[in-house]
Every structure is written in C-alpha cells, then in structure tokens.
Design an enzyme around this catalytic site. Sequence first.
Site, short mmCIF file in Angstrom:
data_model
loop_
_atom_site.label_atom_id
_atom_site.label_comp_id
_atom_site.label_asym_id
_atom_site.label_seq_id
_atom_site.Cartn_x
_atom_site.Cartn_y
_atom_site.Cartn_z
N VAL A 1 76.98 75.05 6.67
CA VAL A 1 77.19 75.70 7.97
C VAL A 1 75.88 75.74 8.74
CG1 VAL A 1 77.80 77.86 9.12
CG2 VAL A 1 79.08 77.12 7.11
N LYS A 2 74.81 76.09 8.03
CA LYS A 2 73.50 76.24 8.65
C LYS A 2 73.10 75.02 9.48
CE LYS A 2 68.78 77.21 7.34
NZ LYS A 2 67.85 76.87 6.27
N GLY A 3 73.43 73.84 8.95
CA GLY A 3 73.21 72.63 9.73
C GLY A 3 71.77 72.19 9.87
#
Lengths: 262, 262, 526, 526
Positions: B132-134
């Site tokens: 999610v953090k990417g």
Amino acid sequence: MTGQIVRPYGDTTGDGRVQVSFTLPVPFGTATERARAEGAALQLAAKMGLDPAMVVHAKGMGPDYTFFIVYGRVAHLVDLSQVTVTEREFPLLSAAEVNLRIRSALGRKLVVVGACIGTDAHTVGIDAILNVKGHAGEKGLEYYREMRVVNLGSQIAVPELVARATAERADAVLVSQVVTQRDAHLSNARQMAAAFCAAAGPTGHRPLLVVGGPRFDPAAAASLGVDKVFGKGTTPGEVASYLAAAVGRAGAPVEPTTDLAS
Amino acid sequence: MTGQIVRPYGDTTGDGRVQVSFTLPVPFGTATERARAEGAALQLAAKMGLDPAMVVHAKGMGPDYTFFIVYGRVAHLVDLSQVTVTEREFPLLSAAEVNLRIRSALGRKLVVVGACIGTDAHTVGIDAILNVKGHAGEKGLEYYREMRVVNLGSQIAVPELVARATAERADAVLVSQVVTQRDAHLSNARQMAAAFCAAAGPTGHRPLLVVGGPRFDPAAAASLGVDKVFGKGTTPGEVASYLAAAVGRAGAPVEPTTDLAS
Amino acid sequence: MQTRLSLDPALVTEARDLAARAGQPIVDMARTHTTTSIERAVLRLAGLQGADADGLPWANRLVEAITSATGLQHGVALPAWDALITGGYDGLGQLAEAAAEGKAAFRIPVGAAAAAARAAAREALAAGIGRIDANRVQRQQMIDETAEPSRPWIYLIVATGDIYEDIPQAQAAAREGADVIAVIRSTGQSLLDYVPEGATREGYAGTYATQENFRLMRAALDQTSREVGRYIRLTNYASGLCMPEIAALAGLERLDMMLNDCMYGIIFRDINPRRTFIDQRFARQIHARAGIIINTGEDNYLTTADAVDAAHTVVVSQLLNEFFGKEAGLTDGQLGLGHAFEINPALPDSFLLELAHAQLIRELFPDAPLKYMPPTKHMTGNVFAGYLLDAFFNLCGVMTDQSILLIGMMTEGIHTPFLADRDLALENVRYVRNAAGRLGDSFVPAPGGFIQQRAARVLGDSVRLLRRICDQGLLTAIAAGTFGITKRPADAGRGLDGVIVRASGYFNPASDFLETDSPVAAEAVR
Amino acid sequence: MQTRLSLDPALVTEARDLAARAGQPIVDMARTHTTTSIERAVLRLAGLQGADADGLPWANRLVEAITSATGLQHGVALPAWDALITGGYDGLGQLAEAAAEGKAAFRIPVGAAAAAARAAAREALAAGIGRIDANRVQRQQMIDETAEPSRPWIYLIVATGDIYEDIPQAQAAAREGADVIAVIRSTGQSLLDYVPEGATREGYAGTYATQENFRLMRAALDQTSREVGRYIRLTNYASGLCMPEIAALAGLERLDMMLNDCMYGIIFRDINPRRTFIDQRFARQIHARAGIIINTGEDNYLTTADAVDAAHTVVVSQLLNEFFGKEAGLTDGQLGLGHAFEINPALPDSFLLELAHAQLIRELFPDAPLKYMPPTKHMTGNVFAGYLLDAFFNLCGVMTDQSILLIGMMTEGIHTPFLADRDLALENVRYVRNAAGRLGDSFVPAPGGFIQQRAARVLGDSVRLLRRICDQGLLTAIAAGTFGITKRPADAGRGLDGVIVRASGYFNPASDFLETDSPVAAEAVR
Ligand code: B12
Ligand code: B12
Ligand SMILES: Cc1ncc(COP(=O)(O)O)c(C=O)c1O
Ligand SMILES: Cc1ncc(COP(=O)(O)O)c(C=O)c1O
C-alpha cells in the site's frame, strides 16, 4: 588467451568491464526525451564496443545536455605484443657522468636556453627542470657544473627565443608548454621548430630542440619537428642524461638527431 | 551535422570528448612496465575509438594490475534517428480508471502474485510496487480495490512460485530480481518463464509474466520469455496501468501478449 | 562570524600598522604618476569606443598621438578636449581618427583654453561616471527584483575561449546553483597593451575580455537571474597591462566583481611593478565607485610556493591589498581577499592546517567577502581523488564561513572545465553545504591545540615578514622573491615605458570625480 | 573516547536494564533447546569433516540418522559416541558413513555406557576446543610478529564468488591499506541447511563459506600480513541456518571476526526467530572462546526503514545484542556493534544527523569495537556522488572514533566491487584519515544544540521502545515489524523444524566446555 592478450578486468579475469562517461547534446526532460537520451548513450556505447552496456546514471544539465555514466563489457582484446614501448634511448647518468661526458665531447660548457613560449605563463614545469632546486629530489640543470643555463622565463615570443638562443650560442633550447586547449602546445612547438629551421639557413645547423609539458606525447618529436619531447613527471636527471647522450654521440658541435641509442 | 547527428560534448560543440576508466591485468612497477601499461591502455582506448586519447592517470594496484583514467575524443557519431525508443505501449491511468478497466474486463478482482525468486532477498523493490505504501508518492497495487495481491516475499524457489500462482489462480505474476552478478537475474527470469510454460500444458494458458529490477533492460521481454520487463525507477502506477491495459485489451482471461499498443 | 582562534589583538593591530607603513610609499608613487592605460581609461569613460581597421582601439591611437605631440605628463584630457574644442571635431571618435591620420594638432592649453578644455572634459566624464553610478543602482534593482544569494556564494569559471559557448555554459551553471560566473581570459590578453573589440570566439583557455563580451554575458545572466530568481554576478579580470581600462569597462557594463590584485600581474605575468601599482590604484577607484567587489590573488602564490611554508606571505599580501584597497576608496564589503586550499593532501593533518589558515584569514578580515580558492596544484589526472579533495575544500569553506567559494573541478589537472565537470562540481558543493553547512557550530578548536597553534604561528610569521618589508621597502621585497618565490625587480618587466611622472598641471577629470567622491550620482556606497 | 553529548546517565542505565529484561526469556529458551545445526557443530568440533558423494556433509548425515533413530532431544553426542564405542568404528567419519547406509545402530545410553560415551565425547571435544584455543594464541603471536593495525580498522569486502579471484583481490586490498577482509557469501548460502565443502568458484554475488575457503584465505592473508607488517583480519558470516557450524569452523580456521547478529537472519532471510535465537547463543559461546569479534547487523534495518525515523531501533537492537552477547560470554572488546551512515543525503543537515547518531552509539558503548557501515541505500549510479558520500562517511567515522570502518564503494548502486573500486575506496579513506583524522579534537557539539538534541531524542525513543518490548515480549515485537519494518512471526520462517526441546538428560560436551570456561586452554581472554 595467452599472456600477451589481455582484456579489461572488473572483478573476474576476462570480464572486459570498463566505465565510460560523457555528455550528449540531447535533452533529458520528458519521459520520451529520457528514453531517447538513454538510447543515444547506448548507441554511442555500442559504437565504442560496449556490449552489453548499462546506463547507470543520466542527468539532464539545463534544457539541452545530458550527462551519462555507463558501465559495460568490451570485447576488444589488448595485444601486449603490439604495444610499442619507446624505450629510453639513452642511459641514465649521474651528474658527475653527465659533466664528464659534456666536457670530453665539447671541451666547454653546454649552453642551455629555456623558456615558456607563446602566451604560456606556466613556469613551474620548466623551472623544475632548470632551477637548482630541481624536482622529485633531483637537482635541476643549473646545478650541473658543465652546463650554463639561461632561463628566459615565461611568455617568450618565438622570435625573441630564436634571437636569444643565437646570441647565447645555445647548444640546446628547452621549451615548456602547459596550456593545451585548442592544441596550443602543438602549434606553438611547430612554430618554434620552423623558426629555428628558418634561422639556421642553408647549413641547417640549429640547437637541439627539446619540448616538454604534461600533455605531450613523448613519441611526437618527429611530428613536431623537434629532437625530443618530454611528458608528465619528467625529472631533471632524465633531461641532463639525454643532453649528455646527444652531445656525447655526435661530438661538438651538437647535431640534431632523433636516434640516440647508445 | 544535422540536429539528428550529434557527438559527445566536452566544452565545445562537436569536440567528441569522453572519459573512460578501466583496469588491465598488467604490472605498473618499473619504468618499462609503466610505459608498456600506458601503451596497452592507449591501444584499448584506440579500439574504443578514442583518437587522440590521453592517459591522465595510471596507478598500479598490487603487482599485477593497473587502473587507468583516459580522456579523449571519439569520432563516433550518434544518429538520433536510429535510436529506437520503446514508447510506453499503454496509457497511464488513474487508480479509478485501472479499477474500472479491470472490473469491466474481468468482472472480478485481478489476482496478482508477487515474489523475489531464487536466492534474491531484495524485497524493497517489489514491496515498493505491491505494498500500500508504494513508491515515489504513488500507492502500491494492494491499494487498488480491484486487485488481490499475494506477496510471497523473498527467496522463493520457482516451483513454489508456480504452485502458489496456480493455487491462487493468478492473472499476473510479478517477479523481482536485483542481484545481477553472473547474470543471475536473466537466468532466473528465463527459468521462471520456462516453468510457467511447462506448467501451462497444451492449452498454453499461463498468467501474465512480469519481471522487474534495477538492471533489467525493459526491451528484453521477448528474449526472457516474459510479457513485460520493468527497469529502474518503475512506479506502481505504471505497473497497474500496464496490467489494466493487458486485461482490458484481451478481455478475460488474460492472454499473454507483447503488443499492447492502445 | 565566530572567533575560534584567540588571536593576539595587539599583534593584529601591529600587522595592520606595518602594512600601512609598507604601502604608503607605493601610494605616494601612484599619486604622482600616470600610465598610458589610465589615460586610455579616461577616454573610454568619456565614451570613446571602437578600433581602427587593424583592431587597434581608438583610445590607443589617440593616446599615442597625444604622447608624441605633447607627452602624457599632463594627462590626456587637457590636450584631447582642447583639440576637440579648437578642432571642431564631432566627438572623441572623430578626433582619434584624425589623430591617427596625423591630421590633428595637440597642445597643452593654458588659461581660458585650459579652463574650457577642463570643463568639457569634466562634462564628458560626468556622463561616464554617471553611467557607472546608474549601473550600480540597476544592480541593486536587479537584486531586489530577484534575490541576493545566500553566502557562501558559489563561484564558477567558464573558459571555452568562445563567448557563444561560454554563454550557455554559464547559464547552465547558474541554473545548477552558481551565484557568480567568471569568464576566464585568453592566455595572452594580459600582455596586450590594448583591449580587443567586439564579440570574440578565438581565445586560448579563456575568452577575451571585451566590452561587447561583457555586455553579452551580463545580458544573458540578467535573463538567467530572472529565470532562477537569484542575482547572478558576473566577474572578469582587471589585470594585465590594461587594468584601468578593463576596470572602466566593467563599471560601464555592470560587471559585479573583478579580479584585481596589487601584485598578481607583477609576479605571474612579469608586468613591471611600478606600472602595476599605479594602474591598480586607479582601477580600484573605479571599482569602488561601481560597487564592484574586487578579488585579490594571494591563492596564486601557493601554486609556485609551498602552501605551508608560504602561508604567511598570503596574509602579508592580504594586509597590503587591504591597505591599498581602502586607500583607493573600497569598503570592507568590497574586499574579496583571496586565499586557497593548496596544502599537499599527502601531508599529515593537511585538513587541519587548511582549517587553521582559512579561519585565521576569516578572523583577520571579519567584514571582507573572502574568496576561497579550491585545490589546483595537487589535482592530478585522478578525477576521483580530485572530486574528494574538492569536497574537503568545500567543507573547509563552510566550516570557516568563507564568503565566496570558487568551485573546484575534478579535472583541474587535465583540461579547462567541461560542461559536465562543472555540473558535478556543483553537485559536490550543494551536498556539502546542505549536509554539513552548519558543522561550523560544532567546530571549536581546542585552546592551545594544533589549530590555534598553527594560526598563531602564521600570524607571527606574517608580522615578522612585514617588519622586514618595512625595513627594505616593498619593491625591494618583491625583487627578492618574497611572493610566490618569483623575483621581480622594480625596473624590469613589461609596461614600464607606459609609466609617466605627472607634471604639476596634470589633469585627470576621472580621478577628480573618483578621489573626491563628487556627487554625479547621489546613491550611497552600501 | 571523548564524551560530547551530555547524555542522561539514568536513562542509559534504564535502557540497559530494559534490554536485559526483554532478553532474559530468550536466553531461557536458548538454554532449554537445541537445534540440528548446534548438534552438527558439536560433531564438527569433534573433527568430523567431509561430505557424501552428493556433497551433503557427514555431519548432516549423522545428525539425520540419529534424529530418526533416537531424536535429538538428548543431543547428538550421547548416541554418537555410544555408537562409536559400541560399534567399534574408527572415528566419526566411519560412523557417519555407516549411518548413512543405514547400518549403524543408535540408542540413548544409560549408566556406565552413558558415562563412557560422555567421557569419549568430552575427550574428542577437548581436542576441537583446544584447536580453537591454540588458534587464539597463534593469532596473538601473528599480531606480535607483525603489528596491530591502528584504529579505525579499515574493513573491506571481496565478493567475486570465486575463492581464487577473491584471494588476490583481498591481498591487493590489504597491501593498499585494508586491515580487515570480509569474504561475502553467495546469495543462497544462508538458506542451505548444510555447509558446503571444499574450495568453491561458483557463488553468486559472494563466495561460499566453507572450511577450505576459510583455510585458503587465512593462509593467504597470513602471508600478506607478514609482507605488509600488519595483521590482516579475516571475517565471514556466522548467520543463516548453519550459524553454529560456521562459528565452529571459524574458530577452527582462525577467522578473526564474524558477522553474527541475534536477529539478522530472522528479518532479512526469513529464518525462524526461535531457531535463530537458539543458534546465536551457541555460536557466540564459540566466538567468545575463539577471541573472535562479532559484528552485529543493525545497519541493515536502515536499508528497509528510514535512517532518521528508525534510528532508535538501531540502538534498541544494539542493547539487545549486547545483552545476549555478554550472556554468551563475549567481552565488551568482542562486541562489534553495527550501525550505518544511511540518512538520505538530500535531507538538510544530514551530516549533522549522522554525527549525532554515530556519536550517540559511541558514547553508549564506549568499550565496544563499533563497526560502522557506509552508505548503501542512497548510492546511485552516479559514482562521483557516491565517492563523495563515502568520504563523508569516512569523516563521520573518524570524527566520532568509530572502531571499524567498512569502506564504501562508489559503485555500490551498480555491482559488487571491482578491483579498482576497492582501490579507489581505500585512497578515499586514507586521505580522510590522514588529513582529517584529528578533526575530532575540534568537534564540540554546542550544549543543547542540534546534535545534542538529536542524540537525546534518539535515546529517549529507544527507552520508550524498549519499555514497549518488555511489555509485549521480544518475539511479539519482532512479529509486529519493529525491526527493519519487516514482520516475522515467531512460528513462521525457515528452520523451525530443526528446533528441539532439550530432554532432561541433554548432553552437549561443547556447551559444557564453553559454558563453564573449562581449562582446555589456560590462556586468558584479553
Ligand atoms: C600552477 C598553475 C598555474 C599558475 C602558474 C604559475 C607559474 N608561475 O607557473 C597560475 C596560477 C599563474 C596559472 C594561471 C593560469 N592557468 Co594554470 N595551472 C596551474 C596548475 C595548478 C599546476 C601546473 C604546475 O605547476 N604543475 C607542476 C609542474 C611541475 O608540472 P608540469 O608543468 O607538468 O611540468 C613537468 C613536466 O610536464 C615536464 N615539463 C614541463 N615543461 C617542460 C619543459 C621541458 C623542456 C622539459 C624537458 C620538461 C618539461 O617536467 C616537469 C617536471 O616533471 C595546473 C593544474 C594542474 N594541477 O596541473 C593549471 C593549468 C595548467 N592552468 C590552466 C590554465 C587554463 C591557466 C590560465 C590560462 C587560466 C586563465 N585563463 O587565466 C592561467 C593563465 C596562465 C597563462 N597565461 O599561461 C589549465 C590548462 C588547461 C589546458 N590543458 O589547456 C590547467 C591544466 C588548469 C585547468 N584544468 O584549467 N596556472
Ligand atoms: C537494500 C539492499 C540490501 C538489503 C535488502 C533488504 C530487503 N529486504 O530488500 C540487505 C542489506 C539485506 C541486502 C543484502 C544483500 N545485498 Co543488497 N543491496 C541493497 C541496496 C543498498 C539497495 C536496494 C534497494 O532496496 N533499492 C531500492 C528499490 C526501491 O529499488 P529497486 O530494487 O531497483 O526497485 C525498483 C525498480 O527496480 C523496480 N522493480 C524492482 N523489482 C521489481 C519487480 C517488478 C515486478 C516490477 C514491476 C518492478 C520492480 O521498481 C522498484 C521501484 O522503482 C543495493 C545497492 C543500491 N544502492 O542499489 C544493494 C545491492 C542490490 N545488494 C547487493 C548484494 C550483492 C547483496 C548481498 C547478496 C551481499 C551478500 N553476499 O551478502 C546480500 C544478500 C541478499 C540476497 N540474498 O539477495 C548488490 C547486488 C550486486 C549485483 N548487481 O549483482 C547491490 C547492488 C550492492 C552492491 N553494489 O554490491 N541488500
Ligand atoms: C588576481 C588575478 N588576476 C588576474 C588573473 C588572470 O590572469 P590574466 O590577467 O592573465 O587574465 C588571475 C588568474 O587566476 C588572478 O588570480
Ligand atoms: C549481520 C549480518 N549477518 C549476515 C549477513 C550476510 O547474509 P547471509 O547470511 O545471507 O550470508 C549480513 C549481510 O550483510 C549481515 O549484515
């Protein structure tokens, strides 16, 4: 692969690794420009023989230029047997030997005129060769009892140099050239050689012409029309030995020569 | 010289200047060895197209190797019209567009299985794409509502990857390879592709195969037997857009393809 | 500025007093002499431009003609403006052409004719000085419009030899962080006894300093200043045989800093000592008026002498440059005293020695915009080692609050900078400034420790040398090789023939404005 | 070591107490469990070498056979030496071969048979431990014969994958100034549940750790040590599934330092946490005995986590490594706690932050030979920028009195080091050490200033985190991703199947020697 054939070494024998950097006049802004720029860099790398080549760094410098760092493998072989080493064609002598050789060959002191010619004001190199203080632990030519050294300093115009050399009855003229932008050193050296040639007149007698500087190729004497070229890291002892060999071989007066094997 | 033909730029247009460094397995001890080493370096430089070339630095490393830095001019021309830029063959979409495209093409979530295969334990890159953090300010694939992401982590053996991908009914398999010594990344990628091929059986149906890592050449997909290769600096959005285009074009189920121009 | 060295204030005062004593006879000489170049500068400030078909400037032609006709001992202004008035010429240009053809008549006017000539000359010069004053105002406007870069200013050199290659390189450098651009001059220019004309593309290892090149570059950098939102300063060299003229052109074209040393030309270009000292005073008066920061050249001593052995010669020369500069009207804020990071990097504790030297100079001249020069002498072909050494130079610069950092090139030992060399050099200083810019806050040399001891020793040596110079006279000291271990006798070197003793009626309208700070422009020196 | 940070001593004490509280349950677990690799290490210390035709070591084959026959809960020694005695085998090798063929019978002996087996095992182990002790003595002799390098030690990596390329590269590095050589291991080795045999040439990005490779490299470096007159230390990795065995081999082949962390394998190789904690205690006992300095791996956290945000996790892990290390018998002088220069260089004041972190760790562990790791994460393909960053790492290292500097490579972002990369890296550190090695004497962070504040903040955060770990338990904290933002549950990861609860009659003659510091060799731990 024999011992005579080698390749560049990264971390494994034969891996052929080299590093290259350069700037291309191509933009590096948009994604397409970047891809195109890297492609251009790889094209150049390929032409240099890198295969595979890896653009590890690319940076746009202003809107028009890109700097690249590339690593890759070259297939080129280096054939050591084809390397022509111009061996020093004269023996390295001690100061005493140099003096002895000059005295027996000339029966008088050897006259050396030195200068930085043209607009070059870098005197540290020629001073390192001429001044007593010397260089790399070796005394300069002024220290040699059998030499008379006239150091004209910097920014000496060629006609002035020829005039002074003639007036001093120079046996050898030592010229330094440090600035190399636009090949200034090469054209100045050629111009100097031509002037001495012209001044020599029909007898062709001229002093020994020696040029030196950090970016000269020591193999270029002939192409410059001089007798000897000294490159970076030259020591005064080498120059003295060369001069002694030059006078020793031909006897007085000094004859220009490019072959002094002794 | 037209705008399409350029040369390297040092400080003047067309001067062709480049810098090169490399090590040769030659000694740099005695004066003769040094001269020979520099000659060898110049020979290599010449083969790379440097003329003139200047060895500006040479240093013996132990008794057997010498490191060189060379500057010089290459005559090679770079023809920009010959640079093949692989333009991105899919449009960059927003997360919402990606989700929409997947839903309309598949009518279900797209299943993505990711892993670092072989003995590679560098997970930062694949995590940057998946978590999610990417990366670079973009959320990773886990963030996409219409994707189900299974991140197997590092050091996953190929058979295990095939088994998990099959079990999860993966639409796409994303594999990272960071270690490149001895071309580990290439052989691992090929091995992975072959295993999926074998597992596919006669129908030839296999998930979309995507590999990524900082030293991959994005143009190498075909030669590795995979559908798509991502190189250094990839962002999650690019990967998501690619996946959306791949499913969007073929409709479900995903068909491997290397031509996604849209 | 933090004080870190606990220098002995009495010794500092003594050093300054000695420098003044050593310098005064030189000032006296400058006040009583003029030079061909000073007189040409007067004509240039009065607006004389252009050159004859061979490229020899009209300023030279006119001064030559007057020299043969009347001599220069009264200055060029009296005979020139007298001829203008009496000959009915349409300006100095026409007069110069006529003079070159041998058609103009010159005399030293007396009485009313002299008064008329003086008045006309003053009026002409007021216009030139006025332009300098206006440029000064405009510089401040540009700074207000863009911004004053924070210190240390990043100073970069361009040196292609071709003004049209220099311009894009300078702009690229400014975009990447350069605050000051110096256009290096072609190797031969300082020995030319005239200033070339027009835009030039054929310099060697530098580009000719011409009025047009100045104008082109300043205009380009004005554009870039607006683009980057930072005022980019332009620098050139008021040095060599045309020092006063170049100073005048710099003022007229709004250059911002000028290399201008009281002794550089003597030592490194073999220009006659008297000529140089006389010229530099006039040049500095113009710089003072123009709000130009001068850069002195003590760094150069350390390329011929050893940076440890000769450290005190740098300090002595700076004190002399300070004395001469202030006497000529420069403020502390215009004294970009030069020094350099030139200690052999193989020497143990070399970085600590550099810190001691740099900090000493910082504390001796707390209000001067010190210009700190990067390593050059010990830069080899190993560009990696060079990049490293330049980083430590940058670090020393920020730790000791230097004002202007000339950015070193990793290729210093090889060639004049490539575009990419400069870009990499800027990345280097940007990192150092950003990452370690505040390291100075934790830089506290131990009381009586290595650094303080070294600084005290250099200061002591400086005072001892100054005492000796006072005893023997500065010209004698220079002849003995005190600076840059290069011997330069007072009566040798180029340009002595251009030195003239002023007659009692000597008239120089430019000097009059400059010496008396007359109110051509009212704006205060900042 | 100078103190520069004015740390709160009460907070430092609290941090240590908390680390002990957090670590104690782990020690208790290690005391009550064994692993397949610990048991194989016992056999190796007793002299079992070699492998079967497939390359699977006899140590593995024998332990497998005993596992199936009797289980490992009593340790391998009792059944093995009992079988040796009762089966009349000519040594462990013969026994292992027989066992591999399924021909050997094993049991847990009792009574007199047990006593006999124990005695025989002790005797065999005494020989192995004796060899370790002898190596320790020999190391000291080599140091006396050559010289102890001055601190910081220069630590370099070789990583060709081929021991025969590694050797000349290591020797070249030593000649150029390396004090410590580490042979990086092939990427896959830590996941192998056996130690490969023989000299190897086929590693990926590193060379297999084998007893023969250890021997070859140590012999080569002994030769080079004599040549350069400086004892060159050799390092490898006691990590992965075979940590205890590698530790044993290191002791037997006189390696000098070993990478040995209590959590690295868990976080970066996904090895089961329990397995790792149990293995590391035994491995450290051997290291303690062998006089080997361990290197811990906190630097690695900063490659996955941010070096500023996660600075306190480094300190917490170091306190845990210290606690576990001392419990296993290591002295302060053997605790090469790791940390790293990994702050994003684009961050303002990044160098000051690095100084704060490095100095904090120096002051927290004044007697530990701290191992300081260079930038890796922010190294790009720009080798010039990389060379610069490495220089500032070196500078930070010397300014904060780090003990062991791992030398950064300008090509870190590209490939495993080339020969020339290493040579240039050594030139870099030599310059920094020589030129600025004494800059620390003038490094005095302002009281309450940026550096002191930052250090205090990291210490405070560390104490807070330790409190939390004490509350939830270390295994839970690891599962939650506390270190390197990587989540590793206590029951996942590789190698859990090799963890065995000790039975009440568990016998491990190696542990007996190691735990009780029995007098096989009398030489004192220095
Ligand atoms: C010192 C120096 C100066 C000093 C010179 C002082 C003096 N009195 O000599 C000062 C500060 C004045 C100076 C000025 C300039 N310099 Co300068 N300078 C240097 C520097 C830092 C060192 C040169 C040096 O002294 N080397 C040490 C000596 C001992 O080495 P050497 O010259 O190679 O000599 C040895 C051998 O080559 C050989 N040798 C040399 N000459 C001869 C002659 C004979 C007969 C023999 C046998 C052997 C021999 O023996 C010597 C001993 O081994 C170099 C950069 C560098 N690190 O190299 C730049 C450098 C040479 N300078 C350069 C430039 C451009 C200038 C300027 C032109 C800049 C400007 N436009 O203002 C000016 C103007 C000078 C001019 N008109 O020529 C460039 C030249 C670029 C190029 N390749 O064309 C360099 C390379 C710097 C750069 N990268 O831009 N400079
Ligand atoms: C972090 C790091 C580690 C960490 C890894 C932690 C972890 N959990 O990942 C630790 C400290 C554990 C480590 C260990 C080792 N490392 Co390491 N490591 C690095 C380092 C410093 C940074 C890599 C990184 O995280 N980059 C940041 C990420 C975001 O970038 P990226 O990986 O390129 O990913 C981007 C793209 O490539 C792409 N991408 C990547 N994968 C994928 C996959 C898909 C599907 C897609 C679409 C895109 C994609 O998208 C990402 C985002 O843009 C590099 C040096 C460097 N500066 O590059 C060395 C480096 C990669 N390591 C290296 C080596 C050799 C090792 C070791 C093998 C050394 C050893 N023998 O012990 C060990 C063992 C690891 C193993 N078994 O694999 C070498 C590899 C050399 C080579 N070219 O072969 C490097 C280059 C260092 C060096 N010069 O020697 N390492
Ligand atoms: C103080 C000073 N003046 C002038 C110059 C330039 O020399 P030239 O006058 O030959 O252009 C330099 C060169 O660095 C210098 O330092
Ligand atoms: C503490 C520690 N242990 C071990 C290793 C090596 O990893 P492996 O065990 O995979 O060889 C490293 C790598 O840098 C490390 O830092």
